[in-house]
Design a protein around this motif. Structure first.
Motif, PDB file in Angstrom:
ATOM      1  N   PRO A   1       6.050   0.341  -4.918  1.00  0.00           N
ATOM      2  CA  PRO A   1       5.236   1.083  -6.379  1.00  0.00           C
ATOM      3  C   PRO A   1       5.110  -0.174  -7.247  1.00  0.00           C
ATOM      4  O   PRO A   1       3.871  -0.363  -8.453  1.00  0.00           O
ATOM      5  N   GLY A   2       4.860  -1.160  -6.567  1.00  0.00           N
ATOM      6  CA  GLY A   2       4.705  -2.799  -7.652  1.00  0.00           C
ATOM      7  C   GLY A   2       5.592  -3.060  -8.373  1.00  0.00           C
ATOM      8  O   GLY A   2       7.086  -3.568  -8.241  1.00  0.00           O
ATOM      9  N   PRO A   3       6.078  -3.754  -9.728  1.00  0.00           N
ATOM     10  CA  PRO A   3       6.990  -5.143  -9.816  1.00  0.00           C
ATOM     11  C   PRO A   3       8.089  -3.842 -10.570  1.00  0.00           C
ATOM     12  O   PRO A   3       7.734  -3.224 -10.905  1.00  0.00           O
ATOM     13  N   GLY A   4       9.025  -4.244  -9.617  1.00  0.00           N
ATOM     14  CA  GLY A   4      10.115  -3.822 -10.641  1.00  0.00           C
ATOM     15  C   GLY A   4      11.204  -3.409  -8.938  1.00  0.00           C
ATOM     16  O   GLY A   4      12.663  -2.887  -9.273  1.00  0.00           O
ATOM     17  N   ALA A   5      10.106  -2.747  -7.956  1.00  0.00           N
ATOM     18  CA  ALA A   5      10.681  -2.434  -6.448  1.00  0.00           C
ATOM     19  C   ALA A   5      10.980  -3.506  -5.542  1.00  0.00           C
ATOM     20  O   ALA A   5       9.455  -3.919  -5.242  1.00  0.00           O
ATOM     21  N   ALA A   6      12.105  -3.834  -5.321  1.00  0.00           N
ATOM     22  CA  ALA A   6      11.296  -4.957  -3.675  1.00  0.00           C
ATOM     23  C   ALA A   6      10.699  -4.004  -2.546  1.00  0.00           C
ATOM     24  O   ALA A   6      11.695  -2.764  -2.202  1.00  0.00           O
TER      25      ALA A   6
ATOM     26  N   PRO B   1      10.329 -12.586  -6.483  1.00  0.00           N
ATOM     27  CA  PRO B   1       9.433 -12.525  -7.257  1.00  0.00           C
ATOM     28  C   PRO B   1       8.089 -12.737  -6.759  1.00  0.00           C
ATOM     29  O   PRO B   1       7.182 -12.810  -7.781  1.00  0.00           O
ATOM     30  N   LEU B   2       8.444 -13.111  -5.955  1.00  0.00           N
ATOM     31  CA  LEU B   2       6.715 -14.000  -5.789  1.00  0.00           C
ATOM     32  C   LEU B   2       6.131 -12.367  -5.035  1.00  0.00           C
ATOM     33  O   LEU B   2       4.792 -12.446  -5.606  1.00  0.00           O
ATOM     34  N   VAL B   3       6.308 -11.605  -4.812  1.00  0.00           N
ATOM     35  CA  VAL B   3       5.780 -10.335  -3.714  1.00  0.00           C
ATOM     36  C   VAL B   3       5.438  -9.090  -5.534  1.00  0.00           C
ATOM     37  O   VAL B   3       4.369  -8.881  -5.958  1.00  0.00           O
ATOM     38  N   HIS B   4       6.444  -9.577  -6.782  1.00  0.00           N
ATOM     39  CA  HIS B   4       6.274  -8.944  -8.133  1.00  0.00           C
ATOM     40  C   HIS B   4       5.380 -10.049  -8.414  1.00  0.00           C
ATOM     41  O   HIS B   4       4.093  -8.888  -9.625  1.00  0.00           O
ATOM     42  N   ALA B   5       4.774 -11.173  -8.918  1.00  0.00           N
ATOM     43  CA  ALA B   5       4.023 -11.819  -9.596  1.00  0.00           C
ATOM     44  C   ALA B   5       2.299 -11.749  -8.888  1.00  0.00           C
ATOM     45  O   ALA B   5       1.759 -11.153  -9.695  1.00  0.00           O
ATOM     46  N   ILE B   6       2.455 -11.387  -7.926  1.00  0.00           N
ATOM     47  CA  ILE B   6       0.907 -11.016  -6.662  1.00  0.00           C
ATOM     48  C   ILE B   6       0.631  -9.482  -7.196  1.00  0.00           C
ATOM     49  O   ILE B   6      -0.358  -8.791  -7.629  1.00  0.00           O
TER      50      ILE B   6
END
Lengths: 555, 178
Positions: free
Chosen positions: A340-345, A428-433
């Motif tokens: 769903p976006g930042p907050g979940a891996a 963290p990179l996934v979330h940054a993207i």
């Protein structure tokens, strides 16, 4: 689903007791760390950065609601309430204690679940299409063969100490959704001219440090010979694969060393001794196993065959990306995004999400759940008329992101936040993207665009096969990221090209934006990224990324 | 006297063993005098080619995973014992070699695992056709014996111990039940 009988259940029970004893002997010092290592790995127990990790098998990606609830319970009782679903039909618990693992395995055995051969230098879990048996483009249902191969591989006495791991994938659909040519062996099932099930056999594919696209080694292998033929392949690998260097130990290196012709000759000559032996599959056994997978869906009347009219833009967007056709009219296959976006891996599910999914599967699709290699959850055979209800239920659980196949549907490994062999952090990179791509209209307009991110060369998230691949590397104690572009999974698998010098973590998300900007400025109409890339090549991307000394010397 | 596990008898047991394992040179053999010896495959082949008179009851060989023994297979089949060396318990080549010796070539004598032979691998070794186990010297052989006593009752796939995979037995059981 395949139902375990007394044979299957006893084997799992005996395996738990065997491992319980091994753990005790290890604790008493009777088994050295070195001797214990392959034993625990073949029971899915890793020693990670902060704790032990337990990798549980979800054979060919299918599990029941009951089993999903058991996984939720494991996460609650022995972990921190989270399960990480991997890119190979497994689920990982990152915070278990070694001494608890026999208890966890005993608990899982009550639900016909296990961790057998989820790691180690042996034949690993067989992967198949998450839409097996329900995809509109499928010719042959691979599940019975996946189960037969699972049994053949399980505790196979000859192949427990191979030069390296051995991965098998099966597909019976037109579109290759299982990376047939990025596995040690891939079987593409189809019907020959006489209507019999045969397979194209690919071998020697793999990603990792030396990515290689698998080669066709047999054009039409009759299904009766699947076990004997794969036995021949694995035996040749076991005898002649390199054991002096773990990075050169996969069968792809053996194939290259022998050359395709010698490789095939070795396998064929071995197979001649086996093909009509007792391992030859029988019609009776095939029917017995296939019957377990037959699901009779009640016909849907024409009135109910379509989704009720709905003008909810959000729902329509979800339906467009996350719902695929079922082979029976009136039904659909739904993918619930774990991203769903930042907050979940990517691939992570919290226990209450697992429980909710189990409930929905029971309510809408006969209690069957599938895990895709893209780390999402597939509910197959949902009535069209139930789609809206399912979507509404999934929303508050953060499981209704409408991003399947889009840039935010990122495949990623756990990275060094957990993984012991990683070089760089992934999450963290996934979330940054994902934070830079939070405008849904914009993301949907970009269309199909795969982004895959790995924390090391092992390539669990298949970055080499992505439109945009990101690989974490370590140099002088620092994290760097190498970008590849133009990779492709599917029927024409292609490895991405390295775009240039590696970047620092804080440059990556911005770089992805630049890549997308180049794509948009060259895109013709609604062209997908892969086509634009194919047309314009890598130069324009390179120029944009490295225009203002963004690059570094750590290539 | 040295002890090994005999897995051919029921139940498997720790027994005394009279075979002397020769790892290296000819000099070792002379020390053994008239003992029954397990010679390295390459040395055995050289001695035979040189016309040495080897006592058929007291001569055995051991194979390393690299040895290409196919040309000598007829002579090997006549031996009372063949050992296969595990240089490291993680090196699984010996399992395939044992399987082939038993099933492809039909070796009927004693098939012995030597080298890094440990309790937790005995079950698989036994399935692949090994009948005796020269457990690593620093390990308690009585403990190691448990590796054969606590095996699995369910075996999905055929191997040297039983070539018939479970699916054929399921089928027979079903037919018998009808």
């Amino acid at each position: 689903m395949y139902l375990y009988d007394d044979y299957d259940k006893s084997l799992i029970r005996q395996r738990v007791e065997q491992f319980r004893d091994q753990v005790v002997r290890h604790q008493r010092g009777e088994l050295s760390d070195e001797q214990f290592l392959p034993l625990r790995l073949q029971n899915g127990v890793y020693h990670q950065r902060h704790s032990h990790m337990l990798r549980v098998a979800i054979p060919y990606g299918t599990l029941s609601s009951r089993q999903m609830r058991a996984l939720a319970e494991v996460s609650e009782q022995w972990d921190r309430g989270v399960g990480h679903f991997t890119t190979r039909h497994n689920v990982q618990f990152n915070w278990v204690r070694l001494e608890d693992t026999p208890e966890i395995l005993a608990y899982l055995a009550d639900f016909d679940m296990h961790t057998i051969q989820t790691s180690g230098n042996c034949v690993r879990g067989i992967t198949i299409d998450a839409l097996a048996g329900v995809a509109a483009d499928e010719a042959v249902d691979p599940r019975p063969f996946a189960e037969l191969l699972r049994q053949w591989a399980t505790l196979n006495p000859e192949f427990a100490f191979l030069p390296r791991k051995f991965k098998i994938a099966l597909s019976g659909a037109e579109e290759d959704r299982v990376l047939l040519r990025s596995n040690d062996v891939g079987l593409q099932l189809y019907h020959n001219a006489s209507g019999e099930i045969v397979a194209r056999v690919f071998a020697g594919g793999g990603l990792g440090r030396t990515p290689i696209i698998g080669r066709l080694i047999c054009d039409a292998l009759p299904w009766q010979h699947f076990l004997s033929y794969i036995t021949a392949i694995v035996r040749v690998f076991n005898r002649y694969g390199r054991r002096d260097n773990k990075y050169k130990a996969r069968i792809k290196i053996l194939l290259q060393a022998l050359g395709i012709e010698n490789f095939v000759r070795e396998i064929e000559s071995e197979w001649q001794h086996l093909k009509d032996g007792p391992a030859k599959l029988t019609e009776t056994e095939y029917r017995r196993v296939a019957a377990c997978f037959a699901t009779a869906l009640p016909p849907v009347s024409a009135d109910d065959a379509t989704t009720p009219l709905c003008h909810d833009k959000e729902f329509l967007r979800w339906k467009k990306r996350n719902v695929r056709p079922h082979k029976i009219d009136g039904y659909a296959n739904v993918t619930l995004s774990t991203k769903p976006g930042p907050g979940a891996a990517p691939g992570d599910l919290i226990s209450f999400q697992m429980q909710a999914i189990a409930d929905w599967a029971e309510r809408f699709c006969r209690g069957e759940i599938r895990i895709s290699h893209e780390q999402n959850v597939v509910l197959a055979g949902i009535r069209q008329e139930d789609l809206y209800t399912l979507w509404s239920l999934a929303k508050p659980f953060a499981l209704a992101a409408s991003n399947i196949g889009l840039i935010t549907d990122i495949m990623a490994c756990p990275g060094t936040d957990f993984c012991g062999i990683g070089n760089a952090r992934s999450i963290p990179l996934v979330h940054a993207i994902q934070s830079r791509f939070d405008d849904l209209d914009y993301v949907h307009d970009l269309g199909d665009l795969t982004l895959k991110l790995n924390g090391c060369m092992n390539a669990c998230a298949h970055h080499q096969l992505a439109d945009i691949g990101i690989l974490g590397v370590e140099k002088n104690g620092e994290e760097w990221f190498q970008i590849t572009l133009g990779g492709e999974a599917g029927n024409r698998p292609k490895l991405g090209k390295v775009v240039g010098a590696a970047l620092k973590a804080d440059q990556v998300a911005e770089t992805v934006e630049k890549i997308v900007a180049v794509f948009l400025s060259h895109r013709r109409e609604s062209e997908v990224f892969a086509d634009t890339f194919e047309r314009i090549g890598i130069a324009a991307f390179k120029a944009a990324i490295y225009s203002n000394k963004n690059g570094s010397s750590a290539s | 006297m040295k002890k090994i596990i005999n897995g051919q008898i029921q139940p498997p047991a720790v027994v005394e063993d009279h075979w002397k394992l020769v790892r290296g040179s000819l000099a070792e053999i002379s020390n053994h005098g008239q003992s029954a010896t397990i010679l390295p495959f390459s040395l055995w082949r050289e001695l035979r080619q040189a016309g040495a008179q080897l006592d058929p009851d007291k001569t055995a060989i051991w194979l390393s995973a690299e040895d290409d023994f196919r040309d000598e297979i007829d002579a090997i089949l006549a031996l009372p014992l063949v050992a296969i060396d595990f240089p490291d318990f993680r090196d699984g080549r010996g399992y395939s070699i044992a399987y082939l010796l038993r099933t492809r070539y039909g070796f009927k004598g004693e098939l012995r695992a030597i080298g890094d032979v440990l309790r937790d691998q005995l079950f698989y070794m036994h399935r692949c056709g090994f009948t005796s186990f020269d457990v690593r010297a620093d390990k308690d052989i009585a403990e190691a014996l448990k590796g054969l006593q606590t095996g699995f009752s369910v075996r999905y796939q055929g191997s040297a111990d039983d070539p018939v995979p479970l699916f054929r037995k399921r089928q027979e059981a079903e037919l018998a039940g009808e």
